[in-house]
Design a protein around this motif. Structure first.
Motif, mmCIF file in Angstrom:
data_model
loop_
_atom_site.group_PDB
_atom_site.id
_atom_site.type_symbol
_atom_site.label_atom_id
_atom_site.label_comp_id
_atom_site.label_asym_id
_atom_site.label_seq_id
_atom_site.Cartn_x
_atom_site.Cartn_y
_atom_site.Cartn_z
ATOM 1 N N TYR A 222 0.831 -1.209 0.000
ATOM 2 C CA TYR A 222 0.000 0.000 0.000
ATOM 3 C C TYR A 222 0.862 1.254 0.000
ATOM 4 C CZ TYR A 222 -3.476 3.470 1.179
ATOM 5 O OH TYR A 222 -4.270 4.589 1.144
ATOM 6 N N LEU A 223 1.871 1.311 0.862
ATOM 7 C CA LEU A 223 2.727 2.500 0.949
ATOM 8 C C LEU A 223 3.525 2.722 -0.338
ATOM 9 C CD1 LEU A 223 4.171 2.484 4.585
ATOM 10 C CD2 LEU A 223 2.754 4.245 3.529
ATOM 11 N N MET A 227 3.084 6.266 -2.054
ATOM 12 C CA MET A 227 4.195 7.217 -2.124
ATOM 13 C C MET A 227 4.595 7.548 -3.560
ATOM 14 S SD MET A 227 4.823 8.162 0.902
ATOM 15 C CE MET A 227 6.307 9.113 0.564
ATOM 16 N N ASN A 228 4.244 6.689 -4.514
ATOM 17 C CA ASN A 228 4.631 6.917 -5.907
ATOM 18 C C ASN A 228 3.481 7.348 -6.799
ATOM 19 O OD1 ASN A 228 7.602 5.932 -6.243
ATOM 20 N ND2 ASN A 228 6.642 4.385 -4.960
ATOM 21 N N SER A 271 -4.225 -1.035 4.857
ATOM 22 C CA SER A 271 -3.507 -2.201 4.341
ATOM 23 C C SER A 271 -4.391 -3.433 4.342
ATOM 24 C CB SER A 271 -2.246 -2.456 5.176
ATOM 25 O OG SER A 271 -1.386 -1.348 5.135
ATOM 26 N N ARG A 272 -5.172 -3.580 5.405
ATOM 27 C CA ARG A 272 -6.091 -4.727 5.473
ATOM 28 C C ARG A 272 -7.149 -4.629 4.378
ATOM 29 N NH1 ARG A 272 -5.462 -3.757 11.079
ATOM 30 N NH2 ARG A 272 -7.345 -2.472 11.114
ATOM 31 N N GLU A 273 -7.559 -3.406 4.077
ATOM 32 C CA GLU A 273 -8.641 -3.211 3.099
ATOM 33 C C GLU A 273 -8.160 -3.328 1.663
ATOM 34 O OE1 GLU A 273 -12.082 0.130 2.065
ATOM 35 O OE2 GLU A 273 -10.733 0.407 3.775
ATOM 36 N N ARG A 279 -0.894 -5.419 -4.879
ATOM 37 C CA ARG A 279 0.335 -6.070 -5.349
ATOM 38 C C ARG A 279 0.323 -6.270 -6.872
ATOM 39 N NH1 ARG A 279 4.198 -9.752 -3.507
ATOM 40 N NH2 ARG A 279 4.163 -8.512 -1.593
ATOM 41 N N GLU A 280 -0.797 -6.698 -7.423
ATOM 42 C CA GLU A 280 -0.877 -6.974 -8.850
ATOM 43 C C GLU A 280 -0.706 -5.710 -9.689
ATOM 44 O OE1 GLU A 280 -4.561 -8.892 -9.514
ATOM 45 O OE2 GLU A 280 -4.087 -10.652 -8.298
ATOM 46 N N LYS A 281 -1.032 -4.540 -9.114
ATOM 47 C CA LYS A 281 -0.974 -3.292 -9.876
ATOM 48 C C LYS A 281 0.341 -2.553 -9.712
ATOM 49 C CE LYS A 281 -5.964 -2.524 -9.452
ATOM 50 N NZ LYS A 281 -7.009 -1.585 -8.978
#
Length: 521
Positions: A222-223, A227-228, A271-273, A279-281
């Motif tokens: 998530y971060l 951040m990007n 992060s849980r949501e 990850r796939e993106k």
């Protein structure tokens, strides 16, 4: 990270920042560089000048401690002595050495050492060099490019990757990375690897923040995206405290944010949501340490900095910014964050500053339609701020048309807002507003299509057609305004007749939404 056979390597970093080797240590820049270099080189030296101009060389007496041993060069010709010492270290086959300089110090200390640097270059060509020179360059674009583009030391070393920048018109950092590969390192990137290391360190430091491995993985995913991804930052609820600078984010500030309990809890919640789906993106260059992505630091008064600040000026909560406008702001950020080593076009730079001033005024006034049109003007200007003489004339014609476009849009909004004060001239103002609305709708279609082509890399922009279309509409509108609008025509059907007069069927088949927002890869 770092090459084992490059004569010269460049690392873009902030000496005042903190770094996190492997998620088990928190270190300063020198310690971090030692940690990353010592696997490939036996000794890592740090050379620099003090405030008096004296030269000192330091190295770690023991592995990864603050125990430094210093060597001073205080002879009558310290630069010459240092140059000979450097050549000796680089040619030592038994003990491979990495010698670290700041970019500025290296360029100053060796500006007159053509003979020694040429000998080092020839030794490299004859495979007699076993060590490496590591230059720490400022993250600020103006400061680093000053030395990279103007210093003669790179000519002496025949450093082709740097010398080629002087004639290059694209993104110089992407060019350097492509040429030097592992020998070009950016230490302000928020790759997944570095974020994961920082999260691990925060948990080791504070037991109350300890979570399971899957949660760390999700939080890292998530971060990394957050951040990007400027669009994500602008359109989602704020994650960090208001004092955190998302434009020039330092690791030390990022680390302090993660130590904040409320920020940590919100991160775990998101992060849980979302973590499992992000990850796939995640693009590979967000994860790979050898990414070509780089965000230089900006001077506060530069037009590039002003453009980027637009993207974070309350975009989420400002009713003046709709989703298509935020999507264009994201494109502005992407464009502004890639400097070129060329002088900015003065006229376009001035117009851009003017559009930014007007945009801020329209935002405060709540004029969302004119805001969107002004953002289109800013996007066009930032895209062509390096326009040369061949393109400048065509570009300036379109930028001048943007001024009319924005002026009319502002006029319509103001008249609609205040028409009650002019009730005795209501019919005249109504026709005037309707006519300008009609012109604006025609310009919306032409400009939207032009901006769309401008932001699609595979599409070549037809300046002459866009300029011709805009000028035809504006010329017709000005002729109309000068002859008919100032006089109230009460003839039945006059307003519909005027509307038909300025309906350009050429653009009626264009799609209504040219800027459907999406999260960039």
């Amino acid at each position: 990270m770092f090459s084992s056979n490059a004569l010269m390597q460049i690392v873009f970093a902030d000496p005042k920042d903190i770094y996190f080797p492997e998620g088990i240590l928190k270190s300063d820049l020198n310690s971090y560089l030692w940690y990353k270099l010592h696997d490939k080189y036996d000794t890592v030296y740090f050379a620099d000048r003090d405030d008096r101009g004296d030269i000192h060389v330091s190295y770690y007496l023991e592995a990864y401690t603050d125990n430094f041993r210093a060597k001073g060069f205080l002879s009558k010709s310290p630069q010459n002595t240092l140059a000979k010492w450097l050549k000796k270290q680089l040619r030592d086959k038994k003990h491979k050495s990495a010698v670290v300089f700041s970019l500025e110090s290296f360029c100053v200390l060796f500006r007159r050492e053509k003979e020694v640097l040429s000998e080092i270059r020839m030794s490299k060509e004859n495979s007699e060099i076993y060590g490496t020179i590591v230059l720490v360059a400022p993250l600020n674009f103006e400061k680093s490019s000053k030395w990279l583009l103007d210093s003669h030391v790179f000519d002496y070393l025949d450093e082709i990757s740097v010398n080629s920048l002087k004639g290059y018109r694209g993104d110089i950092y992407a060019f350097l990375k492509n040429r030097k590969q592992e020998a070009c390192v950016f230490l302000n990137l928020y790759t997944r690897e570095r974020i994961y290391d920082i999260l691990n360190y925060v948990m080791l430091e504070d037991d109350s923040k300890f979570v399971n491995l899957q949660s760390v993985e999700y939080a890292s995913d998530y971060l990394t995206q957050y951040m990007n991804n400027r669009y994500m930052q602008m359109t989602s609820k704020r994650l960090f405290t208001p004092d955190f600078n998302l434009i020039n984010p330092a690791y030390r500030d990022f680390y302090m944010q993660l130590k904040d309990k409320s920020v940590w809890n919100e991160l775990m919640k998101r992060s849980r949501e979302y973590g499992g789906r992000i990850r796939e993106k995640l693009p590979n260059h967000y994860i790979d340490e050898n990414s070509i992505a780089f965000y230089p630091l900006y001077d506060d008064e530069s037009v590039h900095m002003r453009c980027m600040k637009l993207c974070f000026a309350g975009a989420i909560h400002n009713a003046a910014y709709d989703e298509p406008t935020i999507d264009k702001l994201n494109k502005i950020y992407s464009e502004a964050s890639h400097h070129k080593n060329r002088e900015k076009n003065y006229q376009i730079n001035e117009k851009l500053n003017k559009f930014i001033d007007e945009l801020q005024r329209f935002c405060k006034g709540g004029d969302s339609v004119t805001c969107g049109r002004t953002v289109s003007a800013v996007l066009f200007c930032i895209k062509w701020i390096y326009a040369d003489g061949r393109k400048q004339e065509d570009v300036m014609q379109i930028i001048n048309a943007f001024e009319h476009y924005i002026k009319w849009s502002d006029y319509c909004y103001t008249m609609q807002k205040n028409y009650g004060s002019y009730s005795h001239q209501y019919e005249s103002f109504k026709r005037d507003i309707e006519q300008k609305r009609n012109v604006l709708e025609q310009l919306d279609r032409v400009i939207s299509l032009g901006i769309l082509n401008l932001t699609v890399s595979s599409t070549e922009m037809d300046f002459s057609k866009m300029s011709g279309d805009i000028n035809r509409i504006i010329s017709g509108a000005e002729n109309y305004s000068g002859s008919d609008v100032q006089k109230a025509d009460d003839t039945p059907g006059a307003l519909e007749k005027d509307k038909r007069r300025f309906s350009f069927d050429t653009y009626t088949n264009l799609p209504a939404g040219l800027f459907d927002p999406s999260v960039p890869d």
